[in-house]
Scaffold this motif. Structure first.
Motif, PDB file in Angstrom:
ATOM      1  N   THR A   1       0.032  25.072  37.783  1.00  0.00           N
ATOM      2  CA  THR A   1       0.349  23.678  37.971  1.00  0.00           C
ATOM      3  C   THR A   1      -0.036  22.879  36.739  1.00  0.00           C
ATOM      4  O   THR A   1       0.203  23.336  35.527  1.00  0.00           O
ATOM      5  CB  THR A   1      -1.197  23.282  38.748  1.00  0.00           C
ATOM      6  OG1 THR A   1      -2.234  23.346  38.044  1.00  0.00           O
ATOM      7  CG2 THR A   1      -1.313  23.832  40.034  1.00  0.00           C
ATOM      8  N   LEU A   2       0.298  21.548  36.556  1.00  0.00           N
ATOM      9  CA  LEU A   2       0.263  20.751  35.315  1.00  0.00           C
ATOM     10  C   LEU A   2      -0.816  20.794  34.916  1.00  0.00           C
ATOM     11  O   LEU A   2      -1.072  20.822  33.540  1.00  0.00           O
ATOM     12  CB  LEU A   2       0.643  19.208  35.904  1.00  0.00           C
ATOM     13  CG  LEU A   2       0.697  18.085  34.656  1.00  0.00           C
ATOM     14  CD1 LEU A   2       1.656  18.666  33.507  1.00  0.00           C
ATOM     15  CD2 LEU A   2       0.895  16.839  35.160  1.00  0.00           C
TER      16      LEU A   2
ATOM     17  N   THR B   1       9.534  21.073  26.344  1.00  0.00           N
ATOM     18  CA  THR B   1      10.311  19.957  27.271  1.00  0.00           C
ATOM     19  C   THR B   1      11.538  20.712  27.760  1.00  0.00           C
ATOM     20  O   THR B   1      11.931  20.562  28.845  1.00  0.00           O
ATOM     21  CB  THR B   1      10.410  18.749  26.618  1.00  0.00           C
ATOM     22  OG1 THR B   1       9.393  18.334  25.922  1.00  0.00           O
ATOM     23  CG2 THR B   1      11.288  17.821  27.532  1.00  0.00           C
TER      24      THR B   1
ATOM     25  N   ALA C   1      10.608  23.271  30.538  1.00  0.00           N
ATOM     26  CA  ALA C   1      10.589  22.497  31.574  1.00  0.00           C
ATOM     27  C   ALA C   1      11.749  22.180  32.399  1.00  0.00           C
ATOM     28  O   ALA C   1      11.700  22.468  33.621  1.00  0.00           O
ATOM     29  CB  ALA C   1       9.462  21.595  31.289  1.00  0.00           C
ATOM     30  N   ALA C   2      12.508  21.491  31.651  1.00  0.00           N
ATOM     31  CA  ALA C   2      13.645  21.014  32.237  1.00  0.00           C
ATOM     32  C   ALA C   2      14.674  22.077  32.767  1.00  0.00           C
ATOM     33  O   ALA C   2      15.116  22.204  34.051  1.00  0.00           O
ATOM     34  CB  ALA C   2      14.601  20.584  31.158  1.00  0.00           C
TER      35      ALA C   2
ATOM     36  N   TYR D   1      13.468  24.835  33.976  1.00  0.00           N
ATOM     37  CA  TYR D   1      12.489  25.493  35.216  1.00  0.00           C
ATOM     38  C   TYR D   1      12.700  24.759  36.279  1.00  0.00           C
ATOM     39  O   TYR D   1      13.029  25.397  37.529  1.00  0.00           O
ATOM     40  CB  TYR D   1      11.054  25.432  34.898  1.00  0.00           C
ATOM     41  CG  TYR D   1       9.886  25.856  35.928  1.00  0.00           C
ATOM     42  CD1 TYR D   1       9.778  27.300  35.713  1.00  0.00           C
ATOM     43  CD2 TYR D   1       9.527  25.279  37.011  1.00  0.00           C
ATOM     44  CE1 TYR D   1       8.734  27.596  36.664  1.00  0.00           C
ATOM     45  CE2 TYR D   1       8.858  25.783  37.921  1.00  0.00           C
ATOM     46  CZ  TYR D   1       8.348  26.969  37.552  1.00  0.00           C
ATOM     47  OH  TYR D   1       7.541  27.387  38.801  1.00  0.00           O
ATOM     48  N   PHE D   2      13.016  23.519  36.265  1.00  0.00           N
ATOM     49  CA  PHE D   2      13.204  22.483  37.377  1.00  0.00           C
ATOM     50  C   PHE D   2      14.849  22.487  37.661  1.00  0.00           C
ATOM     51  O   PHE D   2      15.109  22.150  38.811  1.00  0.00           O
ATOM     52  CB  PHE D   2      12.560  21.307  37.176  1.00  0.00           C
ATOM     53  CG  PHE D   2      10.922  21.121  37.094  1.00  0.00           C
ATOM     54  CD1 PHE D   2      10.321  21.465  38.643  1.00  0.00           C
ATOM     55  CD2 PHE D   2      10.225  20.904  36.062  1.00  0.00           C
ATOM     56  CE1 PHE D   2       8.970  21.602  38.382  1.00  0.00           C
ATOM     57  CE2 PHE D   2       8.682  21.085  35.902  1.00  0.00           C
ATOM     58  CZ  PHE D   2       8.368  21.259  37.456  1.00  0.00           C
ATOM     59  N   ARG D   3      15.525  22.662  36.920  1.00  0.00           N
ATOM     60  CA  ARG D   3      17.043  22.375  37.045  1.00  0.00           C
ATOM     61  C   ARG D   3      17.809  23.521  36.862  1.00  0.00           C
ATOM     62  O   ARG D   3      19.063  23.264  36.736  1.00  0.00           O
ATOM     63  CB  ARG D   3      17.237  21.015  36.098  1.00  0.00           C
ATOM     64  CG  ARG D   3      16.651  19.853  36.522  1.00  0.00           C
ATOM     65  CD  ARG D   3      16.839  18.690  35.472  1.00  0.00           C
ATOM     66  NE  ARG D   3      16.321  17.277  35.931  1.00  0.00           N
ATOM     67  CZ  ARG D   3      16.500  16.464  36.790  1.00  0.00           C
ATOM     68  NH1 ARG D   3      17.598  16.797  37.787  1.00  0.00           N
ATOM     69  NH2 ARG D   3      15.714  15.559  36.878  1.00  0.00           N
ATOM     70  N   SER D   4      17.448  24.654  36.844  1.00  0.00           N
ATOM     71  CA  SER D   4      18.343  25.588  36.331  1.00  0.00           C
ATOM     72  C   SER D   4      17.905  26.876  37.259  1.00  0.00           C
ATOM     73  O   SER D   4      16.569  26.779  37.802  1.00  0.00           O
ATOM     74  CB  SER D   4      18.305  25.996  34.882  1.00  0.00           C
ATOM     75  OG  SER D   4      17.277  26.920  34.620  1.00  0.00           O
ATOM     76  N   ARG D   5      18.702  28.028  37.298  1.00  0.00           N
ATOM     77  CA  ARG D   5      18.302  29.226  38.040  1.00  0.00           C
ATOM     78  C   ARG D   5      17.857  30.158  36.950  1.00  0.00           C
ATOM     79  O   ARG D   5      17.868  31.672  37.319  1.00  0.00           O
ATOM     80  CB  ARG D   5      19.691  29.591  38.528  1.00  0.00           C
ATOM     81  CG  ARG D   5      20.170  28.744  39.795  1.00  0.00           C
ATOM     82  CD  ARG D   5      21.184  29.410  40.620  1.00  0.00           C
ATOM     83  NE  ARG D   5      21.553  28.362  41.657  1.00  0.00           N
ATOM     84  CZ  ARG D   5      22.450  28.710  42.763  1.00  0.00           C
ATOM     85  NH1 ARG D   5      23.236  29.990  42.378  1.00  0.00           N
ATOM     86  NH2 ARG D   5      22.868  27.936  43.444  1.00  0.00           N
TER      87      ARG D   5
ATOM     88  N   HIS E   1      12.310  32.202  36.454  1.00  0.00           N
ATOM     89  CA  HIS E   1      10.883  31.538  36.127  1.00  0.00           C
ATOM     90  C   HIS E   1       9.986  32.431  35.443  1.00  0.00           C
ATOM     91  O   HIS E   1       9.053  31.790  34.664  1.00  0.00           O
ATOM     92  CB  HIS E   1      10.416  31.100  37.507  1.00  0.00           C
ATOM     93  CG  HIS E   1      11.052  29.836  38.077  1.00  0.00           C
ATOM     94  ND1 HIS E   1      10.680  29.274  39.076  1.00  0.00           N
ATOM     95  CD2 HIS E   1      12.113  29.256  37.688  1.00  0.00           C
ATOM     96  CE1 HIS E   1      11.364  28.171  39.335  1.00  0.00           C
ATOM     97  NE2 HIS E   1      12.481  28.114  38.602  1.00  0.00           N
TER      98      HIS E   1
END
Length: 254
Positions: free
Chosen positions: A16-17, A176, A179-180, A182-186, A189
């Motif tokens: 988590t954050l 950063t 993180a980008a 993680y949320f916007r690519s394949r 993880h």
């Protein structure tokens, strides 16, 4: 949750954050705490490493023997690994004399070797699968090497020109980007997690050095023991206030 599912819960925190905030504070504490013992109290790097390694081993044993996830035990073990990593890296790069580049490359190789051995033995390096003694052994060995690597890497970057604050900005920017992704690519993880986990250590190292190094060397010259106490208090407060739950083992999703 039934008993069978509880048995396969990971013994490390969910990502988590709050996990990342506490992790960065813990790595910063590792830098100020390690420097306090080795420099402020003048124990030296080798003696300080020996002192910090003892609680690290005891805490890892306690973590492996625990039947479930315990937040304070987990974070105490992380802090022990990062303080030991600070003094061990300083001993290698300064006392032995292999330098920051040599230390960083050697320790990066050790981290990769741990991850490779872990994957070949258990088939995955996903931290959510850390629910058995073999997985925990690989996990804590990898973490200890990564914490040691982070100190050497942070010092290398900071001393190459950017300084402590500039180094913190560089590592913060790299996190950063991760993180980008993680949320916007394949991108995997698992790979991104380990990249972020490793990079939070040099971020903490440069922030810690920025706080406690002399003004003439680009720091703020804060008291190392006082900074360590403040960081420890902040970590305890966050562990109490932020939700702490174990990660979900992949098998529980089947």
């Amino acid at each position: 949750m039934n008993a069978e599912r509880a048995e396969i819960l990971s013994k490390v925190p969910a990502l988590t954050l709050g996990f990342w905030v506490i992790k960065i504070l813990a790595t910063t504490l590792g830098e100020t705490g390690g420097d306090a013992l080795s420099m402020t109290y003048d124990f030296g790097y080798l003696a300080s490493s020996a002192i910090f390694v003892v609680p690290l081993i005891l805490l890892v044993i306690a973590q492996i023997r625990a039947q479930r996830f315990h937040p304070f035990l987990y974070w105490a073990t992380i802090i022990a690994s990062t303080t030991a990593g600070t003094t061990m890296a300083d001993f290698a790069t300064r006392s032995i004399g292999i330098g920051y580049p040599g230390g960083s490359l050697l320790l990066f190789g050790a981290v990769l070797a741990c991850l490779l051995a872990w994957h070949r033995t258990l088939g995955t390096v996903d931290v959510n699968s850390v629910a058995s003694p073999p997985a925990e052994g690989f996990y804590w060995l990898t973490i200890t090497f990564s914490q040691t690597l982070g100190t050497a890497l942070g010092d290398w970057v900071a001393d190459s020109g950017p300084g402590y604050l500039g180094g913190a900005v560089i590592f913060g920017a790299a996190l950063t980007v991760i993180a980008a992704l993680y949320f916007r690519s394949r991108v995997s993880h698992v790979a991104l997690f380990w990249s972020a986990f490793i990079l939070t250590r040099p971020l903490g190292a440069t922030v810690g050095d920025f706080l406690d190094k002399p003004i003439a060397k680009g720091g703020l010259d804060f008291s190392r023991p006082l900074a360590s106490l403040v960081l420890a208090a902040a970590i305890v407060a966050l562990v109490v206030l932020l939700p702490q739950r174990p990660g979900e083992h992949p098998a529980s999703k089947a």
